[in-house]
Design a protein around this motif. Structure first.
Motif, PDB file in Angstrom:
ATOM      1  N   ALA A 196       0.744  -1.146   0.003  1.00  0.00           N
ATOM      2  CA  ALA A 196      -0.010   0.038  -0.079  1.00  0.00           C
ATOM      3  C   ALA A 196       0.993   1.173  -0.063  1.00  0.00           C
ATOM      4  CB  ALA A 196      -0.828  -0.053   1.213  1.00  0.00           C
ATOM      5  N   SER A 197       2.203   1.192   0.516  1.00  0.00           N
ATOM      6  CA  SER A 197       2.789   2.108   0.612  1.00  0.00           C
ATOM      7  C   SER A 197       3.794   2.718  -0.614  1.00  0.00           C
ATOM      8  CB  SER A 197       3.526   2.139   1.822  1.00  0.00           C
ATOM      9  OG  SER A 197       2.999   2.149   3.127  1.00  0.00           O
ATOM     10  N   ASN A 250       3.901   3.674  -4.353  1.00  0.00           N
ATOM     11  CA  ASN A 250       3.073   4.311  -5.199  1.00  0.00           C
ATOM     12  C   ASN A 250       2.528   3.383  -6.381  1.00  0.00           C
ATOM     13  OD1 ASN A 250       1.576   5.963  -6.952  1.00  0.00           O
ATOM     14  ND2 ASN A 250       2.523   7.844  -6.170  1.00  0.00           N
ATOM     15  N   HIS A 264       4.063   4.305 -10.011  1.00  0.00           N
ATOM     16  CA  HIS A 264       5.527   4.374 -10.470  1.00  0.00           C
ATOM     17  C   HIS A 264       6.389   3.205 -10.299  1.00  0.00           C
ATOM     18  CE1 HIS A 264       4.711   8.697 -10.880  1.00  0.00           C
ATOM     19  NE2 HIS A 264       4.475   8.728  -9.699  1.00  0.00           N
ATOM     20  N   HIS A 279       2.812  -3.516  -7.982  1.00  0.00           N
ATOM     21  CA  HIS A 279       1.756  -4.852  -8.321  1.00  0.00           C
ATOM     22  C   HIS A 279       2.502  -5.904  -9.084  1.00  0.00           C
ATOM     23  CE1 HIS A 279       1.250  -3.252 -12.200  1.00  0.00           C
ATOM     24  NE2 HIS A 279       0.983  -4.274 -12.580  1.00  0.00           N
ATOM     25  N   GLN A 280       3.567  -5.826  -9.573  1.00  0.00           N
ATOM     26  CA  GLN A 280       4.516  -6.972 -10.014  1.00  0.00           C
ATOM     27  C   GLN A 280       5.357  -7.587  -9.308  1.00  0.00           C
ATOM     28  OE1 GLN A 280       5.685  -4.441 -13.237  1.00  0.00           O
ATOM     29  NE2 GLN A 280       4.586  -5.606 -14.522  1.00  0.00           N
ATOM     30  N   PRO A 335      -1.710   5.502   2.223  1.00  0.00           N
ATOM     31  CA  PRO A 335      -0.467   5.116   2.759  1.00  0.00           C
ATOM     32  C   PRO A 335       0.690   5.750   2.049  1.00  0.00           C
ATOM     33  CG  PRO A 335      -1.406   3.131   3.089  1.00  0.00           C
ATOM     34  CD  PRO A 335      -2.501   4.123   2.089  1.00  0.00           C
ATOM     35  N   TYR A 336       0.510   5.520   0.368  1.00  0.00           N
ATOM     36  CA  TYR A 336       1.625   5.845  -0.185  1.00  0.00           C
ATOM     37  C   TYR A 336       1.822   7.484  -0.302  1.00  0.00           C
ATOM     38  CZ  TYR A 336      -1.597   6.088  -4.026  1.00  0.00           C
ATOM     39  OH  TYR A 336      -2.980   6.339  -4.689  1.00  0.00           O
ATOM     40  N   HIS A 347       2.543  12.188  -6.933  1.00  0.00           N
ATOM     41  CA  HIS A 347       2.284  11.029  -5.959  1.00  0.00           C
ATOM     42  C   HIS A 347       0.689  10.729  -6.271  1.00  0.00           C
ATOM     43  CE1 HIS A 347       5.832   9.516  -4.650  1.00  0.00           C
ATOM     44  NE2 HIS A 347       5.981  11.110  -4.518  1.00  0.00           N
ATOM     45  N   PRO A 375      -1.151  11.010 -10.701  1.00  0.00           N
ATOM     46  CA  PRO A 375      -1.272   9.977 -11.666  1.00  0.00           C
ATOM     47  C   PRO A 375      -2.172   8.843 -11.236  1.00  0.00           C
ATOM     48  CG  PRO A 375       1.188  10.665 -10.979  1.00  0.00           C
ATOM     49  CD  PRO A 375       0.003  11.274 -10.033  1.00  0.00           C
ATOM     50  N   ASN A 376      -2.442   8.755  -9.990  1.00  0.00           N
ATOM     51  CA  ASN A 376      -3.269   7.796  -9.543  1.00  0.00           C
ATOM     52  C   ASN A 376      -4.723   8.130  -9.466  1.00  0.00           C
ATOM     53  OD1 ASN A 376      -1.550   5.478  -8.483  1.00  0.00           O
ATOM     54  ND2 ASN A 376      -0.500   7.056  -7.257  1.00  0.00           N
ATOM     55  N   PRO A 419      -0.642   1.379 -14.354  1.00  0.00           N
ATOM     56  CA  PRO A 419       0.549   0.312 -14.666  1.00  0.00           C
ATOM     57  C   PRO A 419      -0.291  -1.097 -14.179  1.00  0.00           C
ATOM     58  CG  PRO A 419       1.314   2.004 -13.189  1.00  0.00           C
ATOM     59  CD  PRO A 419      -0.383   2.470 -13.404  1.00  0.00           C
ATOM     60  N   ARG A 420      -1.163  -1.116 -13.304  1.00  0.00           N
ATOM     61  CA  ARG A 420      -1.815  -2.389 -12.899  1.00  0.00           C
ATOM     62  C   ARG A 420      -2.506  -3.180 -14.337  1.00  0.00           C
ATOM     63  NH1 ARG A 420      -3.191  -2.601  -7.102  1.00  0.00           N
ATOM     64  NH2 ARG A 420      -2.701  -0.298  -6.338  1.00  0.00           N
ATOM     65  N   HIS A 461       0.855  -3.186 -17.089  1.00  0.00           N
ATOM     66  CA  HIS A 461       1.927  -4.204 -17.037  1.00  0.00           C
ATOM     67  C   HIS A 461       1.362  -5.223 -16.039  1.00  0.00           C
ATOM     68  CE1 HIS A 461       4.588  -1.469 -18.530  1.00  0.00           C
ATOM     69  NE2 HIS A 461       3.850  -0.375 -17.991  1.00  0.00           N
ATOM     70  N   ARG A 462       0.801  -6.186 -16.844  1.00  0.00           N
ATOM     71  CA  ARG A 462       0.178  -7.542 -15.829  1.00  0.00           C
ATOM     72  C   ARG A 462       1.361  -8.067 -15.064  1.00  0.00           C
ATOM     73  NH1 ARG A 462      -5.393  -7.549 -15.561  1.00  0.00           N
ATOM     74  NH2 ARG A 462      -6.023  -6.409 -17.348  1.00  0.00           N
ATOM     75  N   LYS A 463       1.273  -9.090 -14.071  1.00  0.00           N
ATOM     76  CA  LYS A 463       2.111  -9.344 -13.583  1.00  0.00           C
ATOM     77  C   LYS A 463       3.159 -10.437 -14.384  1.00  0.00           C
ATOM     78  CE  LYS A 463       0.633  -9.400  -8.849  1.00  0.00           C
ATOM     79  NZ  LYS A 463       0.364  -9.878  -7.358  1.00  0.00           N
TER      80      LYS A 463
END
Lengths: 541, 523, 317, 304
Positions: free
Chosen positions: A103-104, A106, A109, A155-156, C213-214, C232, C235-236, C311-312, C315-317
């Motif tokens: 969670a911490s 971002n 990026h 997330h990767q 949190p980020y 920060h 972008p989200n 990006p989630r 860029h998949r896992k």
């Protein structure tokens, strides 16, 4: 040898706001930290550990304020220093590692960009140098593919790796002090060991001072030179790790040490038809099989613990039994009769017989309903209770879970503590008068003292109401205290099952062994020994 | 409340139905001090006009012209057999002169020589016959069909003579030929091309974007030397009244029509523009369906005629730009106007009296209105309802959408708002909207005596007798007719001071009888 | 990337389905409108015979499903047909108007999007300050005024003083500079109309993230408030912001009838209302489909952009 | 000048009343509600004061209005001054009276319309999110299609078909608005149906109606309420725009949207008359959204 003092906090007072009123969170705590020293901060949730840790950075969360005392960091008073000066210290000389790296970081990026941000913005090093430095630190944190991993998005990357990347990021400017705020709480036991070892090594290599915040005594024993115990914003005790572990002075500290001692009495061996019998169940999502040929039984008055790492299929098993995920193959028998695979096809009585308690009481209880309805609804629905009878039943249930009916019956979940919420979850399950209750990680979000209370309550209820429990957990300490039988799962397969005593005494499978050995012990040397043992084993031909 | 999003202003499709020209001595009302000495007209400049109307369906087919925009556009391109002059008199245009048989059934018209089309040809009798024939016959869908229907035969006698035979005497025939649907267009194999802009009028088309604008330049071979002073024209559709006013105030156009009456007085303070207001036969009305109750009882009709304050309506709806109507469609500037009729004044007691005569103590009726009916219809309804309440008449004002008003409300609901641009002659007006069986007899009114008089007046060439006939008809319609006519509305235009106008501005239609493009000039 | 292409093709397919539903709805609605094209063309001068003749000629005597089918098969072959009322090909009728509408929409968007995003970011940065509350109150005031009223006020201030023209007259020869100058007031009106929505959403989206949190992490890394928000938070917050921008762009293309009327701007909205009142169903359908396509495409664009900036999903896992 | 001054004075009065009422609420409210009012920002108390004032005016309209709703009291466009304190309109009706009755009609109609739109939209939206699958697909496609048709033109079509009584006006605007609500409700509910408590309720065997009503709706209220605030105000605008097309509320009923429209031409001559109804709408919009913002803030739990 006298070490140089790095941080001195004197009579720190901190307040939080609710509405327009301020109430104290930290009530005059002193703290001294020398260069290169690791201080463990320990206490229940709400003790003010994190708040104190952040205060050491001269930082108060939104809605909080530092109302008294001094925070002296290497000659700078962080309380009175201008914000720009404090900002210049953060990330550069004092760094922070948060509880949940997932969670911490971002999400927008790449890891390395986040790594480079501090050194570049603080002017410590240029971008190219910072990138090279990142690769080096990733390597030191024993991250796989250190050259490449920085170019991934958060997330990767897995949770344990993220936690190490975050520690590396905190190290980027080579700070004098790092605040670790429960860095391993969210990890599996097996992963936790690697992270703990990596953190400990890097802190020692750079001689960085650290404040290590946790509620897990066994963990802090491995990490800290000195331990400070907090209780509701006050200091209880402060001592050297070894002496604290061996000879706690205060009652509260002793009670913390004693939590793990609960163990329920041995139960008679199982007989008769099992309440639930899972027979060769295969299930999954899409083309993927998450469960493969899973079988086990649960008898009345007995507790079966299903253990394994996250992703091992524990919760999926529960979903099959409840009918949320119809199985592909195999059967689930209830008192010997097959259950329809989907809950939609089950009768109301079949639904009633099997109840569930969830890990996160916050998401499992509708935040907009009062306890009266939360608990009363199953009773009303399944048992047809109405009016006075219903009210009486709700009050009985509240009494059963040891909450005073008059005080609590009209409260909302948000007006309860974490442990109380979990009790409501239990009461809701009991209201249906089931035969089986599935407990999905019901204690993992709770403090240890509260955990103990919940476990005791469940134990008592089982005896009184003749219940069968399926207990899903990754916490082996809990298994030790409450289970009659253990089912160990790995990647959707049951690798081992049997009576608790047998499994713990003589694990047949490597995986079971790994799980058991990864549970931290209250011995400062435990981690060292374990690592030595494992590396020795790895070098065996 | 003066505009319509639908791109059509007060002059909607109704223009199709209510065509004609005023047979009148027109008045020009100039604001005090503005009666400037007229200099000789000078040639030059491009006149830019902002119209309240304009629609994407506007086109060159003379059978379907309806809005102000296309009407002025048509008058700029075309000439007609006759023209109604600014003073209301009839003058020849393509027809140099005309002559009637004694029973007024056969008319001989002499075609002026030397008139050229934009495309180059000269106007001949064949062109005239083709232009008229276009509107005749069973296949015609032209709005002017009712006007040319009485023509039994139309033939030429040489290139410059046209002979028209009617199915009955009509003393007003030359007036009818001034109707804006009847331009003279070049004949191609006996008929005209309704998709062509070609005409023999003062300007030819450079560009036309329906619903938006049209640009024209002067026809170099135009035969009138003392008219059509502009080098070019720019016609713009600006339906929103505020936009229209602003366009004039900021100098983006030179002339606009249909001023928002609410703000005329404010606008008039601007020194660079002037307001021109002329009163003709345009009137606003509320026709009732006299076939069914309660309106089939003349006492009810009279009660309603006494239950509205006409002067107040003129003051508040027209802001004074108009005159009181007396339920008589013949306006005060008409030749046979009866000025001595008893006035249907606002009198709640009288209204109650008539109500009692009809055997009622109170009356509940609905009045359908829309701004499409006429500008201010909604407010008029409100005022009507407010005043009628004093006579125990409860009028519920039902506002209908502008869209489809003329198809779904007018002549479909028992009582609705309507308007007439007026007709050049009494006969034309009465036979269009009051005669038994007339397609637009909007009150479905049947009066035997009235119908007899109508036939008598039409073929009568003796002016004295005609005067008597029309006087009696006006009396009947005022006292027994099914239409409440509260007011005659002026045409109110805004004109930049750069534009000069003649002393007398035509009142038969808006914008100097649609002829401003020919009659006005830049000072 | 293949994910994106799959999403695009899937969404385009759904878009076609949407267009189909719209054409049915619009056709049904226009079918229910009292009066028909023949009546409107002939006016009251229509006799039953001429009406019948014209209906026959226009093909209005066919049953509604048949007429719809004829229209649909025409469109499938790329033939939008003729406008019955104006006897012009629809493509010609619609072409320049569509250009005008798009020009105005993008002009307004070019003014409104940067402006409202800036305001939204600043309001989030200085939340609960005077600036935040004042811009919020002003934005709300702006949207609570009807569009034509905003336009009139702008005309009063900016046009009567001679700064900008109160009506737009665009011909083929109008230069770009002139176009921008002439269309300034309508663009400004639309800007005021859509800014509030975008600004509030931007602010909300950013504030929504400030508790994560980020964001705390960024602050604990010693980043300045501006950097925290811009690097920060923004972008989200892009996904909701992109969506609200797309929604407003769609509005700018499809919903500006009133502004077109006030500024005498020859756009599609006016043409559509004209066509409705003329019962020129083919034109109504064509414009409705253009509007709907704009809506569908903008939504699709928003989804694609949201995906690309997330990006989630990228860029998949 | 007097106009600006009186507007400022009126706003000032609302602020003072807001402050006073907040103080009053704080001291009088029952104990467990006190925290609600304790952290109420000034903007919210201002907004509440305005809303309460509007509601009072709307309810008491016949009592407080000096004249009848459609009563013609004098000449047209009288200047401000006794007995027509805000002058008269085009027909000589008292502006103050029209504004007061306008509150009743406008706020009433807007409220009913928005409430209806929310009932329909949120029910369908939550239902679609709950059931998913084909129902969700078809409903969403259909709503998408309706949303892709410009609202104003769609309303025009519907009103022309069904006529323009107040009832159809309310129904048509509500129908058009409910598509927007549907989308929001669906996306909010999609987040909620993932929660464990919904799973628990499903496993309990609860029916769809109860899931929607008791389990999902209460948790979806915060964003829905926020949307309600804006939608509520958009209804005025819709009515106003429709009266531009001649489809608004029928006369002589006073409503602010139409009043702005009726008097709008005056603004280009610098006459402030149309600012009165427009200002009345704007003030209410701002007030409603101040209160909504506060509620949202409370619901989100984000500290200042």
């Amino acid at each position: 040898m006298e070490k140089k003092t790095l941080l001195t906090i004197k009579d720190l007072q901190l307040e939080g706001r609710s509405g327009n009123a301020w109430h104290p969170i930290i009530k005059g705590v002193d703290l001294t930290l020398h260069k290169g020293e690791v201080l463990g901060l320990i206490g229940e949730s709400g003790a003010g550990k994190s708040t104190l840790g952040l205060a050491a950075m001269g930082f108060a969360r939104d809605g909080c304020r530092i109302s008294g005392g001094t925070i002296d960091f290497d000659g700078i008073d962080l309380r009175t220093a201008p914000e720009s000066l404090r900002r210049g210290l953060r990330g550069k000389r004092i760094a922070y590692v948060a509880q949940s790296a997932a969670a911490s970081f971002n999400p927008a990026h790449r890891l390395i960009n986040q790594y480079c941000e501090s050194p570049v913005v603080h002017g410590v090093m240029a971008r190219e140098k910072a990138e090279a430095d990142a690769v080096e630190l990733y390597g030191r944190m024993r991250l796989p593919n250190p050259d490449e991993i920085g170019f991934r998005y958060p997330h990767q990357v897995s949770g344990g790796q993220l936690q190490r990347a975050m520690t590396a990021m905190a190290m980027a400017c080579r700070p004098d002090l790092i605040i670790f705020d429960e860095p391993t709480t969210a990890l599996d036991v097996t992963t936790q060991i690697e992270v703990l070892a990596a953190i400990r090594d890097i802190v020692r290599q750079f001689g960085t001072a650290a404040i290590y915040i946790t509620h897990d005594l066994a963990v802090v024993a491995q990490m800290a030179d000195r331990i400070k115990v907090l209780l509701r914003g006050d200091e209880v005790e402060d001592a050297d790790t070894r002496s604290m572990l061996t000879a706690p002075r205060e009652e509260y500290t002793k009670s913390l040490w004693a939590v793990r001692s609960f163990a329920r009495a041995e139960q008679p061996t199982a007989t008769g038809t099992p309440v639930v019998s899972v027979r060769s169940v295969t299930a999954g999502y899409g083309a993927l099989d998450v469960l493969k040929d899973v079988s086990f039984d649960i008898h009345a008055r007995r507790t079966v613990a299903v253990v394994g790492e996250s992703g091992s299929g524990k919760s999926t098993t529960a979903r099959v039994i409840t009918g949320l995920l119809p199985q592909r193959n195999g059967q689930v028998l209830f008192n010997g009769n097959p259950l329809p695979p989907s809950f939609k096809a089950r009768s109301r009585n079949e639904l009633r017989q099997c109840q569930m308690i969830y890990q996160m009481a916050d998401t499992a209880l509708n935040p907009k309903l009062r306890l009266r309805e939360l608990i009363g609804r199953p009773a009303e629905m399944y048992l047809g209770l109405k009016g006075k009878a219903l009210e009486a039943r709700i009050r009985d249930l509240l009494a059963l879970i040891e909450l005073e009916p008059d005080r609590y019956i009209d409260r909302l979940p948000s007006e309860l503590s974490g442990g109380q919420k979990q009790r409501i979850g239990i009461a809701r399950a009991l209201a249906a008068e089931p035969q089986l209750i599935i407990c999905d990680e019901v204690t993992s979000a709770l403090d240890q003292i509260v955990q103990e209370g919940i476990l005791k309550l469940l134990d008592r209820l089982q005896g009184e109401l003749n219940l069968a429990y399926m207990f899903i957990t990754h916490d082996l300490a809990t298994v030790k205290s409450i289970a009659d039988e253990v089912v160990v799962m790995q990647q959707g397969v049951v690798v081992e099952r049997g009576p608790k005593a047998a499994i713990f005494a003589d694990p047949k499978e490597d995986y079971t062994n790994l799980l058991l050995s990864s549970v931290p012990e209250m011995d400062p040397d435990w981690l060292n020994r374990l690592l030595v043992k494992r590396s020795a084993k790895a070098q065996e031909p | 409340m003066t505009n319509h999003l639908i791109g059509q202003g007060g002059m909607t499709r109704r223009g199709i139905l209510k065509s004609g020209a005023a047979f009148t001595a027109a008045g020009l009302i100039l604001p005090a001090g503005m009666a400037m000495a007229q200099a000789e007209p000078v040639r030059g400049g491009t006149l830019r006009i902002g119209f309240n109307s304009g629609s994407t369906v506007d086109n060159y087919d003379p059978g379907v012209w309806d809005t102000n925009f296309v009407q002025v556009f048509a008058q700029a391109r075309h000439n007609y057999l006759t023209e109604i002059a600014a003073d209301g008199s009839l003058v020849g245009e393509v027809a140099e002169s005309w002559e009637a048989s004694p029973d007024a059934t056969t008319w001989t018209l002499t075609i002026r020589q030397g008139i050229t089309f934009h495309s180059g040809g000269t106007v001949t009798a064949d062109d005239v016959i083709a232009s008229i024939n276009y509107h005749r016959g069973p296949d015609s869908t032209s709005a002017a069909k009712p006007i040319v229907d009485p023509i039994v035969e139309i033939t030429s006698d040489g290139p410059n003579t046209v002979i028209v035979t009617l199915n009955g005497g009509n003393a007003d025939f030359p007036f009818l030929m001034s109707d804006y649907h009847l331009p003279i267009m070049p004949a191609r194999e006996g008929t005209i091309d309704p998709t062509s802009s070609d005409g023999c009028g003062p300007y030819q088309v450079d560009d036309f974007e329906p619903g938006i604008s049209a640009t024209l330049s002067r026809h170099s071979g135009y035969w009138k030397t003392d008219r059509a002073h502009f080098d070019g024209l720019l016609l713009l559709a600006i339906p929103d009244p505020v936009a229209r006013q602003n366009a004039l105030l900021t100098g983006e156009v030179d002339v606009i029509n249909q001023l928002d009456l609410t703000t005329v007085s404010l606008m008039d303070r601007n020194p660079s523009i002037r307001v021109i207001s002329v009163t003709g036969n345009q009137h606003f009305c509320f026709p009732m369906d006299t076939r069914a109750g309660p309106f089939n009882d003349n006492n009810v009709r009279l009660a309603l005629k006494h239950a509205l304050d006409r002067q107040e309506m003129v003051d508040k709806i027209l802001d004074g730009y108009g005159t009181v109507g007396n339920d008589n469609p013949i306006g005060p500037t008409q030749k046979y106007y009866a000025d001595d009729l008893p006035v249907n004044s606002y009198d709640p007691d009288k209204a109650k009296f008539y109500l009692n005569e009809a055997g009622l103590t109170s009356l509940d009726v609905s009045l359908w209105v829309a701004e499409a009916g006429f500008t201010g219809a909604t407010d008029s309804g409100s005022l009507y309802a407010e005043r009628a309440a004093a006579a125990d008449i409860n009028i519920t004002v039902e506002r209908a959408p502008n869209d489809g008003y003329w198809s779904n409300v007018w002549m479909a609901k028992p009582w609705a708002a309507s308007y007439w641009g007026g007709r050049a002659t009494c006969d034309w007006m009465f036979s269009t909207a009051y005669a038994s069986g007339a397609p637009w007899n909007e009150s479905y009114w049947e009066n035997e005596r009235f119908n007899t008089l109508l036939l008598q007046g039409r073929s009568e060439l003796d002016e004295a007798i005609r005067g008597e006939v029309y006087h009696e008809m006006q009396t009947i319609v005022s006292k027994e007719g099914g239409t409440v006519i509260p007011m005659f509305a002026s045409f109110v235009m805004g004109v930049s001071n750069a534009v000069a106008t003649p002393d007398v501005v035509g009142a038969n239609w808006d914008l100097d009888g649609f002829r401003c493009v020919e009659r006005w000039w830049f000072a | 990337m293949t994910e994106i292409w799959r999403m695009i093709s899937q969404r385009l397919l759904l878009g076609v389905l949407t267009l189909f539903i719209i054409s049915v709805v619009i056709f049904g609605a226009t079918e229910l409108l009292p009066g028909d094209l023949a009546r409107e063309l002939l006016g009251q001068s229509a006799t039953p015979e001429t009406l019948a003749a014209l209906r026959e000629q226009l093909g209005l005597n066919e049953s509604a499903p048949v007429r719809y089918w004829n229209w649909l098969t025409g469109v499938m072959q790329g033939d939008f047909g003729m406008s019955m009322a104006t006897k012009m090909p629809i493509s010609e009728l619609v072409g320049t108007r569509l250009g005008n509408t798009l020009f105005l929409a993008f002009y307004a968007a070019a003014l409104a999007v940067p402006f409202s995003l800036l305001l939204g970011v600043l309001a989030a940065l200085w939340r609960n300050s005077i600036f935040d509350r004042a811009s919020n109150a002003l934005a709300l005031t702006a949207i609570s005024f009807p569009e034509f009223f905003v336009a009139y006020i702008l005309i009063l201030w900016l046009s009567q003083s001679g700064l900008f023209p109160s009506m737009v007259r665009i011909t083929d020869t109008t230069s770009m500079g002139e176009r921008l100058y002439m269309a300034f007031l309508p663009a400004l009106t639309l800007t005021l109309v859509v800014t509030a929505h975008m600004m509030r959403m931007t602010r909300a989206a950013i504030i929504n993230l400030l508790a994560s949190p980020y964001i705390e992490m960024a602050r604990l890394k010693g980043m300045s408030p501006m950097r925290v928000v811009l690097r920060h938070a923004v972008p989200n917050a892009l996904s909701p912001i992109i969506n609200v921008v797309a929604l407003n762009l769609a509005y700018l293309i499809t919903g500006v009838v009133v502004v077109e009327v006030v500024f005498v701007y020859p756009g599609l909205g006016q043409l559509m209302i004209d066509a409705v009142s003329n019962r020129d169903i083919a034109v109504v359908q064509a414009i409705a489909l253009i509007f709907a396509a704009a809506y569908v495409l903008l939504n699709l664009l928003a989804d694609v952009l949201s995906t690309i900036t997330n990006p989630r999903l990228m860029h998949r896992k | 000048m007097t106009v600006v001054l009186s507007i400022l004075v009126a706003l000032g009065i609302f602020f003072v009343v807001g402050l006073a009422s907040r103080a009053g609420l704080r001291s009088l409210a029952p104990a467990h509600h006190k925290p609600t009012y304790r952290d109420m920002p000034l903007t919210a108390s201002f907004g509440l004061a305005v809303i309460v004032f509007y509601i009072a005016v709307a309810i008491l309209a016949p009592v407080v209005a000096p004249y009848g709703e459609g009563e013609v009291t004098g000449a047209q466009f009288l200047p401000w001054g006794a007995p027509n304190y805000l002058g008269t309109d085009k027909l000589g009706r008292d502006m103050l009276t029209r504004l007061i009755y306008g509150a009743r009609n406008t706020v009433g109609i807007a409220f009913v319309t928005t409430a209806l739109a929310f009932m329909v939209g949120s029910f369908l939206g939550i239902w679609a999110a709950l059931v998913g699958g084909w129902l969700d697909q078809w409903l969403s496609r259909f709503v998408d299609a309706l949303m892709a048709i410009p609202a104003l033109i769609f309303s025009l079509l519907l009103l022309t078909i069904f006529g323009t009584s107040v009832l159809t006006l309310v129904l048509v605007i509500a129908a058009v608005d409910s598509t927007r609500v549907y989308r929001l409700a669906r996306s909010v509910a999609q987040g909620i149906v993932m929660m464990d408590y919904i799973e628990a309720a499903r496993l309990r065997g609860e029916g769809a109606w109860r899931l929607i009503r008791r389990e999902i709706l209460p948790n979806a209220m915060a964003p829905l309420v926020a949307e309600f605030g804006l939608r509520f105000c958009f209804v005025f605008l819709a009515i106003s725009a429709l009266s531009f097309l001649g489809l608004g509320i029928k006369p002589p009923t006073a409503d602010w949207g139409s009043m702005v429209r009726e008097n709008a031409t005056l603004i280009t001559f610098g006459d402030v008359t149309p600012l009165l109804p427009a200002g009345a709408i704007a003030l209410l919009t701002v007030a409603v959204n101040f209160v909504v913002d506060w509620q949202l803030h409370r619901a989100s739990g984000l500290k200042e």
